[in-house]
Design an enzyme around this catalytic site. Structure first.
Site, mmCIF file in Angstrom:
data_model
loop_
_atom_site.group_PDB
_atom_site.id
_atom_site.type_symbol
_atom_site.label_atom_id
_atom_site.label_comp_id
_atom_site.label_asym_id
_atom_site.label_seq_id
_atom_site.Cartn_x
_atom_site.Cartn_y
_atom_site.Cartn_z
ATOM 1 N N GLU A 283 0.831 -1.209 0.000
ATOM 2 C CA GLU A 283 0.000 0.000 0.000
ATOM 3 C C GLU A 283 0.867 1.261 0.000
ATOM 4 O O GLU A 283 1.802 1.384 0.798
ATOM 5 C CB GLU A 283 -0.906 -0.009 1.237
ATOM 6 C CG GLU A 283 -1.812 1.204 1.370
ATOM 7 C CD GLU A 283 -2.637 1.167 2.646
ATOM 8 O OE1 GLU A 283 -3.587 1.965 2.739
ATOM 9 O OE2 GLU A 283 -2.334 0.351 3.536
ATOM 10 N N LYS A 353 -9.295 3.269 -3.518
ATOM 11 C CA LYS A 353 -9.779 2.667 -2.275
ATOM 12 C C LYS A 353 -11.167 3.194 -1.922
ATOM 13 O O LYS A 353 -11.415 4.411 -1.957
ATOM 14 C CB LYS A 353 -8.801 2.953 -1.130
ATOM 15 C CG LYS A 353 -9.141 2.212 0.155
ATOM 16 C CD LYS A 353 -8.083 2.435 1.229
ATOM 17 C CE LYS A 353 -8.417 1.650 2.489
ATOM 18 N NZ LYS A 353 -7.441 1.891 3.581
ATOM 19 N N CYS A 407 -5.583 -2.560 2.134
ATOM 20 C CA CYS A 407 -5.603 -2.654 3.594
ATOM 21 C C CYS A 407 -6.825 -3.424 4.083
ATOM 22 O O CYS A 407 -7.066 -4.541 3.671
ATOM 23 C CB CYS A 407 -5.522 -1.259 4.204
ATOM 24 S SG CYS A 407 -5.074 -1.266 5.961
#
Length: 536
Positions: A283, A353, A407
């Site tokens: 990430e 995201k 994540c």
């Protein structure tokens, strides 16, 4: 006054001793502990509710003691994260942990209190009440708003108990519901102990049922050992420190340092694994924008030069900005996942995201109250993506669809189900767990993410900044795992099935909550009917 307080706590401590015991049993049966008390960890609390508790209020407080205790044991890392990520003093961080323990898992006491109320309302017996509480708990834990979704179903994959293979039927939430029902069953056996023969019969049935699930899971898992394709992917774990990540994000230097470290490690890894087909960075590993319209910047040039020497594509976390966005707005920047070729050209649209971390990646209510961003300018405010999407990569005359998770998006079953429905071949999770140190969290986060691969039966590769990086195949085989907080790289042979079928869980198994609800209504209806006939 002091003696009065001491006497009060002694009295309450003795009164809620079984609730405290339940909290210890749950907390020490969850990842990373062995599941030694898995099928009876909540039983002491629930027995207290049906045997000793006289009021709904008393049941609630007993449940609160349990949830506070188990949260303190299993999620003590909240204090570390508040200190490392939130940069709060240790005293404030510990207070944040205590507040988290006090409020975050209130569905546990709510289920117990509701069970006590319904027992009185529908004149239920002790044993039916145990199952009512278990069903309420199972339903509430699915909808209760929490920061870090967890339940006891994950323990099966952590402990390598083959029951986890049944998650492609009912999901790990469904397995958690089974655990809760086993807890109620153990409690009912305890209440039957005066009827020795009956109690022993139920012990035998319980053991047989658990064994059947283990054997059934082992047999069922064999169905997913069929592979007809493979791709070799190498993960780069650069172990970048928190301060360097923060400075890079804020544009205060370290971008070149971070980029060069990842490039150098990638080149070194290629020398060891020259058969690698693709590299995977974690990430925000690339600390700059990587969109096609923003190529040619200093750091993208460093990346392109490094990749061109090995001529391999890359999947990496980076920052993204829409081509026609207003650069003055924080919302124009996204935490993103890119698939690029050896010249850093985008091979598909980046994934933005969707599930953002409150206070870490967005400020709650700031969309309606923009003034909050001015009052708290140190809180990041990323744009929100439009939901799960795949990234297509042409490989050996075929197309591999990578399903990206950034994540803790890997913790949401519904997110990965949608990826599977969109035709994902391989799941790729990129994460930065550096904010959690060497606490329980890295293992908890790891196995909760790996669980998604079982639910949808797709291989998953996980690339992290500080560990734990690994991969899991669709049949549940977990490959090599990286060490924590060390520079590391490793190649994974990702075997998969071309055009793999959708699992029962994806097609409709996630609606098992309807069965739980029917069971709950049946128990309550049966209790009411029995009470009415008895009065007649």
């Amino acid at each position: 006054m002091m003696k009065r307080w001491i006497q009060f706590f002694k009295q309450k401590g003795y009164e809620f001793r079984w609730a405290f015991l339940a909290g210890v049993l749950v907390g020490t049966s969850y990842i990373p502990f062995p599941p030694w008390a898995l099928i009876f960890c909540y039983t002491p609390l629930w027995l207290f509710a049906v045997a000793d508790s006289t009021t709904t209020k008393k049941s609630f407080w007993a449940g609160w003691v349990t949830q506070f205790t188990l949260t303190l044991i299993g999620f003590h890392w909240i204090a570390y994260t508040a200190h490392a990520f939130g940069q709060l003093p240790w005293a404030v961080s510990i207070l944040a942990l205590l507040l988290f323990c006090a409020l975050m898992h209130l569905y546990i006491p709510t289920a117990v209190a509701l069970g006590t109320y319904l027992r009185k309302r529908f004149s239920l017996g002790a044993i039916p009440t145990l199952f009512v509480i278990a069903l309420l708990h199972a339903l509430l834990e699915r909808v209760w708003p929490v920061i870090f979704q967890w339940h006891l179903g994950y323990v099966f994959i952590w402990a390598k108990l083959p029951i986890y293979n049944l998650a492609d039927l009912v999901g790990f939430e469904g397995l958690s519901s089974l655990v809760l029902l086993f807890n109620a069953w153990v409690g009912s056996i305890w209440l039957m102990q005066k009827a020795t023969r009956k109690a022993l019969t139920h012990v035998g049935l319980l053991v047989a049922a658990f064994a059947a699930l283990v054997i059934g899971g082992a047999i069922h898992g064999q169905e997913w050992k069929i592979f007809d394709r493979e791709v070799r992917a190498t993960v780069i774990q650069a172990n970048i420190g928190n301060s360097e990540k923060i400075y890079a994000e804020q544009g205060r230097g370290f971008q070149e340092f971070i980029t060069q470290r990842f490039v150098n490690m990638t080149q070194d890894a290629f020398l060891r694994h020259p058969t690698t087909d693709i590299f995977v960075w974690p990430e925000t590993a690339f600390p700059d924008y990587l969109n096609q319209h923003l190529l040619g910047r200093k750091h993208t040039n460093i990346l392109a030069q490094g990749l061109s020497s090995i001529n391999r594509p890359l999947i990496t976390g980076a920052y993204s900005r829409d081509e026609f966005s207003d650069e003055k707005k924080d919302q124009s920047t996204y935490n993103a996942l890119f698939l690029v070729d050896a010249q850093a050209n985008n091979l598909d649209k980046p994934y933005h995201k969707t599930e953002l971390l409150a206070f870490g990646e967005y400020l709650p209510l700031s969309e309606k109250l923009p003034v909050l961003l001015k009052l708290l300018p140190f809180i990041s405010n990323f744009g929100r993506g439009k939901g799960p999407q795949t990234m297509a990569w042409k490989f050996r005359d075929e197309t591999i669809h990578w399903g990206g998770q950034i994540c803790y998006e890997g913790l949401y079953p519904e997110f990965t189900r949608k990826l599977s429905e969109k035709g994902t071949d391989i799941l790729v999770n990129v994460t930065n767990d550096s904010w959690f140190g060497r606490t329980f969290e890295p293992n908890q986060h790891l196995y909760m993410t790996l669980a998604r691969a079982i639910e949808v039966r797709r291989p998953l590769i996980r690339s992290t900044n500080t560990g734990i990086s690994t991969a899991i195949l669709a049949n549940g085989d977990v490959l090599q795992k990286s060490p924590l907080h060390e520079e590391w790289s490793g190649e994974f042979v990702l075997k998969y099935r071309h055009e793999a079928p959708q699992t029962f869980y994806v097609r409709g198994g996630h609606y098992d909550w309807i069965l739980l609800l029917i069971a709950l209504v049946t128990l309550l209806g049966g209790g009411a009917y029995y009470a009415r006939t008895r009065r007649a």
